[in-house]
Scaffold this motif. Structure first.
Motif, PDB file in Angstrom:
ATOM      1  N   SER A   1       0.829  -1.218   0.000  1.00 58.97           N
ATOM      2  CA  SER A   1       0.000   0.000   0.000  1.00 58.97           C
ATOM      3  C   SER A   1       0.857   1.260   0.000  1.00 58.97           C
TER       4      SER A   1
ATOM      5  N   GLY B   1      -4.740   2.244   6.843  1.00 64.53           N
ATOM      6  CA  GLY B   1      -4.506   0.806   6.748  1.00 64.53           C
ATOM      7  C   GLY B   1      -3.131   0.409   7.243  1.00 64.53           C
TER       8      GLY B   1
ATOM      9  N   ASN C   1      -2.574  -2.182  10.263  1.00 62.43           N
ATOM     10  CA  ASN C   1      -1.815  -3.406  10.016  1.00 62.43           C
ATOM     11  C   ASN C   1      -0.535  -3.471  10.845  1.00 62.43           C
TER      12      ASN C   1
END
Length: 293
Positions: free
Chosen positions: A137, A154, A158
Motif C-alpha cells: 500500500s 490501513g 496493520n
C-alpha cells in the motif's frame, strides 16, 4: 473515549459467570452458527428454540432460571436460556410484518462471540501477508490521491496487528515451553515436539524468519513514511482525509495527530526487533530443552 459498559449492558457477562456458564457458552455458539447461513444476524425464534432444545435433549440435568423452579424439560431449558440471554443483552426480538418473531444478535455481541471462537480454536499467530500489505500500500502511487483513507489508516492498523500477532507467537512459544515437564516420558516429549514443530516451528516461526521477515521490508517502509512526512502535497491531502474520517475540526491538531501517527508507525518497526529477539531466544530454548529431555 467510551468505556466498555457504556456499550455493553451491566449484566452482559452474567451468563458466562453463572453456575451454568458452560451451557450458556455452548448455546451462544449454537446461536451464532444458526445465523451464519442467513442474510443478517436474525433467525426465526422457533428455529432457535428447536436448536437449543436439541442441545439440551442429551442431558436431563435440572436447571433453574429463577433460583426456585427447577426444569428438566429440554424445551423449557431452551426457552429459559434464550430469555436469560435476552435479559442480559446478548439478543433481542424483532417482529416482522407477517408477525414472525425473530431472534436478533446485538451488534456488540458479534465481536465477543468471534473472540470466543478464536480462543476455543487456539488459533496460531497468523501474520502472513500483513507486512507485505503494509509494504504494497505504501508503494502504490495510485492510492496517494487519498493518502489517509487508502494508505495511512490501513498501514497504522496493520502495523498494530503485526505487533499483536508477534506477541501472540511469543506467548504461544512460552505456553509450549511451560507444558514441557520433567514428568513427561520420552514418547510424550516427542509428541509434544512434533506438535510444536507443526503449529509453530514450521509455520509462524519459519515465516517470521523467511517470507515475512520484517528486516526485508523495513527500510522501504520507513523510507516511504519519511516521503509522506516530507511531501507538503501528500500531507495536505492526508490531513483533509484525517479530519473527515476522524471528525477532527482543528486542522493544526489534525496535522499534529497525523505526524505522531506516522512517527509511531515508523518507530514500531524498530521496536518489533525486541519482540523478535525474545521469540528467537524462547524458540532456541524450547528446542534445547526438548532435545535435552
Amino acid at each position: 473515549m467510551k468505556n466498555l459498559f457504556q456499550i455493553l449492558p451491566s449484566d452482559f457477562f452474567k451468563p458466562l459467570t453463572s453456575k451454568y456458564k458452560q451451557e450458556y457458552a455452548d448455546c451462544i455458539l449454537l446461536l451464532f452458527r444458526s445465523f451464519k447461513p442467513e442474510l443478517s444476524y436474525g433467525v426465526n425464534r422457533e428455529i432457535i428454540i428447536k436448536t437449543l432444545t436439541e442441545y439440551y435433549e442429551v442431558d436431563d440435568r435440572e436447571m433453574t432460571f429463577d433460583d426456585s423452579t427447577y426444569i428438566t424439560d429440554a424445551r423449557g431449558k431452551a426457552n429459559g436460556t434464550l430469555a436469560a440471554l435476552k435479559a442480559c443483552g446478548w439478543v433481542e426480538y424483532e417482529q416482522e410484518t407477517n408477525h414472525q418473531l425473530n431472534v436478533i444478535l446485538r451488534e456488540y455481541t458479534i465481536p465477543v462471540i468471534e473472540s470466543m471462537i478464536k480462543v476455543i480454536r487456539e488459533e496460531e499467530a497468523e501474520y502472513q501477508g500483513i507486512i507485505s500489505q503494509i509494504h504494497a500500500s505504501l508503494q502504490n502511487r495510485e492510492l496517494y490521491g487519498r493518502p489517509y483513507e487508502l494508505v495511512i489508516k490501513g498501514v497504522q492498523e496493520n502495523t498494530e496487528r503485526l505487533g499483536s500477532e508477534l506477541k501472540k507467537l511469543n506467548i504461544g512459544i512460552k505456553r509450549h515451553m511451560d507444558q514441557q515437564t520433567n514428568e513427561m516420558g520420552a514418547a510424550e516429549i516427542l509428541e509434544h515436539f512434533f506438535e510444536y514443530h507443526k503449529n509453530i516451528g514450521s509455520k509462524a516461526y519459519l515465516r517470521m524468519k523467511t517470507s515475512e521477515n520484517i528486516s526485508y521490508f523495513r527500510s522501504s517502509i520507513i523510507e516511504k513514511i519519511e516521503d509522506i512526512l516530507a511531501s507538503a502535497q501528500v500531507m495536505d491531502r492526508a490531513v483533509a482525509g484525517y479530519m473527515e474520517i476522524e471528525q477532527v475540526e482543528d486542522r493544526e491538531a489534525a496535522y499534529d495527530d497525523l505526524v505522531n501517527l506516522l512517527l509511531d508507525v515508523k518507530s514500531s518497526f524498530y521496536r518489533l526487533d525486541d519482540i523478535i529477539e525474545e521469540i528467537d531466544r524462547k524458540h532456541a530454548r524450547y528446542m534445547r530443552n526438548a532435545v535435552a529431555r
